[in-house]
Motif scaffolding. Structure first.
Motif, PDB file in Angstrom:
ATOM      1  N   THR A 207      -9.885  -2.214   3.863  1.00  0.00           N
ATOM      2  CA  THR A 207      -9.970  -0.785   4.141  1.00  0.00           C
ATOM      3  C   THR A 207     -11.418  -0.304   4.274  1.00  0.00           C
ATOM      4  O   THR A 207     -11.738   0.432   5.212  1.00  0.00           O
ATOM      5  CB  THR A 207      -9.281   0.022   3.021  1.00  0.00           C
TER       6      THR A 207
ATOM      7  N   LEU B 176     -17.997  -4.403  -2.253  1.00  0.00           N
ATOM      8  CA  LEU B 176     -17.390  -3.062  -2.227  1.00  0.00           C
ATOM      9  C   LEU B 176     -18.380  -2.015  -2.748  1.00  0.00           C
ATOM     10  O   LEU B 176     -18.525  -0.943  -2.152  1.00  0.00           O
ATOM     11  CB  LEU B 176     -16.112  -3.038  -3.066  1.00  0.00           C
TER      12      LEU B 176
ATOM     13  N   THR C  97      -5.699  -7.201  -4.742  1.00  0.00           N
ATOM     14  CA  THR C  97      -6.101  -5.782  -4.754  1.00  0.00           C
ATOM     15  C   THR C  97      -7.505  -5.632  -4.176  1.00  0.00           C
ATOM     16  O   THR C  97      -7.756  -4.742  -3.354  1.00  0.00           O
ATOM     17  CB  THR C  97      -6.047  -5.225  -6.191  1.00  0.00           C
TER      18      THR C  97
ATOM     19  N   ILE D 191     -11.998   3.310  -7.324  1.00  0.00           N
ATOM     20  CA  ILE D 191     -10.986   2.249  -7.473  1.00  0.00           C
ATOM     21  C   ILE D 191     -10.727   2.007  -8.939  1.00  0.00           C
ATOM     22  O   ILE D 191     -11.630   1.824  -9.737  1.00  0.00           O
ATOM     23  CB  ILE D 191     -11.458   0.941  -6.782  1.00  0.00           C
TER      24      ILE D 191
ATOM     25  N   TYR E 291      -8.731  -3.479  -0.686  1.00  0.00           N
ATOM     26  CA  TYR E 291      -9.826  -2.503  -0.608  1.00  0.00           C
ATOM     27  C   TYR E 291     -10.915  -2.968   0.364  1.00  0.00           C
ATOM     28  O   TYR E 291     -11.496  -2.160   1.089  1.00  0.00           O
ATOM     29  CB  TYR E 291     -10.422  -2.227  -1.988  1.00  0.00           C
TER      30      TYR E 291
ATOM     31  N   LYS F  37     -16.714   5.572  -2.859  1.00  0.00           N
ATOM     32  CA  LYS F  37     -15.308   5.180  -2.717  1.00  0.00           C
ATOM     33  C   LYS F  37     -14.955   4.031  -3.647  1.00  0.00           C
ATOM     34  O   LYS F  37     -13.870   4.016  -4.231  1.00  0.00           O
ATOM     35  CB  LYS F  37     -15.000   4.799  -1.266  1.00  0.00           C
ATOM     36  N   ALA F  38     -15.847   3.067  -3.794  1.00  0.00           N
ATOM     37  CA  ALA F  38     -15.576   1.939  -4.677  1.00  0.00           C
ATOM     38  C   ALA F  38     -15.486   2.392  -6.133  1.00  0.00           C
ATOM     39  O   ALA F  38     -14.715   1.823  -6.914  1.00  0.00           O
ATOM     40  CB  ALA F  38     -16.653   0.874  -4.520  1.00  0.00           C
TER      41      ALA F  38
END
Length: 190
Positions: free
Chosen positions: A149, A178, A142, A189, A146, A185-186
């Motif tokens: 991306t 990240l 996972t 998650i 991320y 954005k992190a």
């Protein structure tokens, strides 16, 4: 409840204008959130501003007493008159110019700005670390998805190699990458 005298209103207004100048000057020089301005250097700078503006306000009480409302004009002339005073006031010792009051104020502002910036950076680092601790609990597959991306194709392998070379926790290294790449954005998650 006692009412305030014209002089007290003028000093209160001068303090309010000093706080406004303090916030604008520090924001302009540090670009950080307001809450980081109140370290010891920031409070010293604010105290210098309030003191100087207060003294200048008291000096103009007679001159501005004919204007209406007098306390507002006293504060206004005091605060902006203080700017004129500090540009021209020099402290000398044995016929040597030691320092201008303007230099003192600039040094206090620069120290306050640097401290606010440092506090902001430390705060952001703590947030990134906290987020990395949470992200490390995700499965590596996972985290890798991320990373692909948000950072790019080489990120999962490069970060795994860095973690192995430094004997670090791979998931924590990837979580921190990240958090540092795109905190907003992190943070989303789960």
């Amino acid at each position: 409840m006692p009412t305030l005298s014209t002089r007290e209103w003028a000093l209160l207004s001068s303090t309010g204008l000093s706080l406004l100048i303090f916030a604008v000057e520090l924001f302009r020089s540090s670009k950080v959130k307001f809450r980081f301005y109140f370290g010891t250097a920031g409070l010293a700078y604010l105290a210098l501003l309030c003191f100087g503006n207060g003294v200048a306000t008291l000096l103009v009480t007679k001159a501005a007493s004919e204007l209406d409302p007098p306390w507002l004009f006293q504060a206004f002339f005091g605060v902006f008159g203080f700017e004129g005073i500090i540009k021209n006031l020099n402290i000398s010792f044995l016929d040597k110019g030691v320092l201008t009051f303007s230099d003192w104020l600039d040094k206090a502002k620069n120290n306050a700005s640097a401290q606010a910036l440092e506090q902001s950076i430390n705060h952001n680092i703590k947030l990134e670390m906290r987020l990395a601790e949470r992200l490390r609990n995700l499965p590596l597959a996972t985290l890798n998805a991320y990373l692909l991306t948000l950072i790019g194709n080489d990120a999962p392998q490069a970060l795994a190699a860095q973690a192995t070379a430094s004997q670090a926790h791979e998931a924590l290294v990837k979580g921190l990458a990240l958090a540092q790449a795109d905190y907003t954005k992190a943070s989303a998650i789960r």
